[in-house]
Write an enzyme that holds these catalytic residues in place. Structure first.
Site, PDB file in Angstrom:
ATOM      1  N   ASN A  15      11.655   8.263 -23.163  1.00 24.14           N
ATOM      2  CA  ASN A  15      12.748   7.690 -23.938  1.00 24.14           C
ATOM      3  C   ASN A  15      12.372   7.700 -25.413  1.00 24.14           C
ATOM      4  O   ASN A  15      11.215   7.704 -25.780  1.00 24.14           O
ATOM      5  CB  ASN A  15      13.077   6.278 -23.466  1.00 24.14           C
ATOM      6  N   ASP A  66      12.479   1.347 -23.373  1.00 28.60           N
ATOM      7  CA  ASP A  66      13.574   2.312 -23.242  1.00 28.60           C
ATOM      8  C   ASP A  66      13.923   2.846 -24.634  1.00 28.60           C
ATOM      9  O   ASP A  66      13.060   3.377 -25.315  1.00 28.60           O
ATOM     10  CB  ASP A  66      14.756   1.648 -22.536  1.00 28.60           C
ATOM     11  N   GLU A 107      23.596   4.292 -23.453  1.00 31.72           N
ATOM     12  CA  GLU A 107      22.355   4.758 -24.097  1.00 31.72           C
ATOM     13  C   GLU A 107      22.707   5.460 -25.406  1.00 31.72           C
ATOM     14  O   GLU A 107      23.862   5.496 -25.827  1.00 31.72           O
ATOM     15  CB  GLU A 107      21.623   5.745 -23.174  1.00 31.72           C
ATOM     16  N   ASP A 156      14.770  10.986  -9.219  1.00 32.81           N
ATOM     17  CA  ASP A 156      13.920  10.089  -8.434  1.00 32.81           C
ATOM     18  C   ASP A 156      12.707   9.605  -9.216  1.00 32.81           C
ATOM     19  O   ASP A 156      11.779   9.040  -8.628  1.00 32.81           O
ATOM     20  CB  ASP A 156      13.463  10.782  -7.151  1.00 32.81           C
ATOM     21  N   ASN A 209      17.717  13.231 -20.677  1.00 30.88           N
ATOM     22  CA  ASN A 209      17.798  11.796 -20.935  1.00 30.88           C
ATOM     23  C   ASN A 209      17.955  11.556 -22.437  1.00 30.88           C
ATOM     24  O   ASN A 209      18.819  12.159 -23.057  1.00 30.88           O
ATOM     25  CB  ASN A 209      16.553  11.098 -20.355  1.00 30.88           C
ATOM     26  N   ARG A 224      17.718  15.820 -14.872  1.00 32.29           N
ATOM     27  CA  ARG A 224      18.756  15.750 -15.901  1.00 32.29           C
ATOM     28  C   ARG A 224      18.078  15.438 -17.222  1.00 32.29           C
ATOM     29  O   ARG A 224      16.945  14.958 -17.274  1.00 32.29           O
ATOM     30  CB  ARG A 224      19.806  14.684 -15.595  1.00 32.29           C
TER      31      ARG A 224
END
Length: 285
Positions: free
Chosen positions: A150, A198, A17, A122, A104, A102
């Protein structure tokens, strides 16, 4: 399937990423391994490890005036990474979240701020946020109620921000106050009926490139929201995009696939007609 993007480099990443063009080189992260990587000159060589964080590393941006230093969306917050590997945390806003979280994706805007999203492991609906780091180091929760954010990606003048909420299959466009960084009311820019939007980047014509997870494709949308290009790659999970001059770089992921193919997790490139700018830097006061 016709292939428009060709694989480069020897590595296959779990979750490639945060790919960025910085100082004439291409950098990217492998999120679960916490590695910042650099693309070598030889397209058949392995990626070079720049640093390891010891926590998941979502994305970085260079720090202006500090060669080898980065601001990073990492672990449960945002930190500064020095060329010697030192870490200084600015904030860990997801430490006490009710869900396991977390950081991203993230990027700097043309005015020197850094923006980064969080996500639940999750993918709990509405559990995630987008954070803004001002030039004085203040960290502010700018958008709430997201699921898997994103981007973001910004127009050249920094007055528009594109933000994907991947699981919801949408990209929204927000007006941005250049002076304060405050966001206006968002508008729906693109909805995806197949695959998940994304990583994203904006080219010199103001068009938005989007990696579409689950489809093996990358799309380009003009500022009016009309798709102008669709490129294919031999990997199911494209995750990040950047323009390094007139070369499009696309990262992908092996993680989560029951039977990964030979190119899942690879980095891909293709020449494009419209170039893009290098990654903006975080500019601390």
């Amino acid at each position: 399937m016709a292939t428009d993007l060709m694989p480069r480099y020897a590595d296959r990443l779990e979750l490639g990423e945060g790919v960025r063009s910085v100082d004439g080189r291409v950098f990217l992260v492998d999120i679960p391994t916490g590695r910042l990587l650099a693309a070598p000159a030889d397209p058949a060589a392995p990626l070079e490890t720049v640093l390891r964080t010891g926590v998941p590393l979502g994305a970085v941006a260079p720090v202006a005036g500090r060669p080898g230093s980065w601001i990073a969306a990492a672990g449960t917050g945002i930190c500064l990474l020095g060329p010697d590997g030192g870490t200084r945390w600015l904030a860990r806003p997801e430490d006490d979240a009710p869900e396991r979280m977390r950081m991203n994706d993230g990027s700097a805007d043309p005015h020197g701020r850094f923006w980064a999203g969080s996500m639940a492991y999750d993918a709990v609906a509405g559990a995630s946020s987008l954070y803004r780091v001002d030039r004085d180091g203040t960290v502010t929760r700018a958008v709430t109620g997201l699921t898997v954010p994103n981007g973001p990606a910004f127009s050249a003048d920094g007055t528009l921000m594109y933000l994907a909420d991947s699981v919801k299959g949408v990209v929204r466009r927000y007006p941005v106050d250049p002076a304060s960084g405050e966001l206006g009311t968002p508008q729906l820019f693109v909805t995806f009926s197949e695959g998940l939007p994304d990583g994203m980047t904006v080219d010199d014509e103001g068009a938005l490139w989007v990696a579409v997870w689950g489809t093996g494709t990358v799309h380009r949308y003009r500022p009016d929201g009309v798709r102008s290009h669709l490129l294919r790659l031999p990997a199911a999970q494209p995750a990040g995009v950047c323009l390094h001059g007139d070369t499009l770089h696309v990262t992908s992921a092996r993680g989560g696939l029951a039977d990964p193919g030979p190119y899942d997790g690879a980095v891909f490139t293709a020449r494009v007609e419209v170039p893009g700018p290098p990654a903006a830097a975080y500019r601390p006061l």
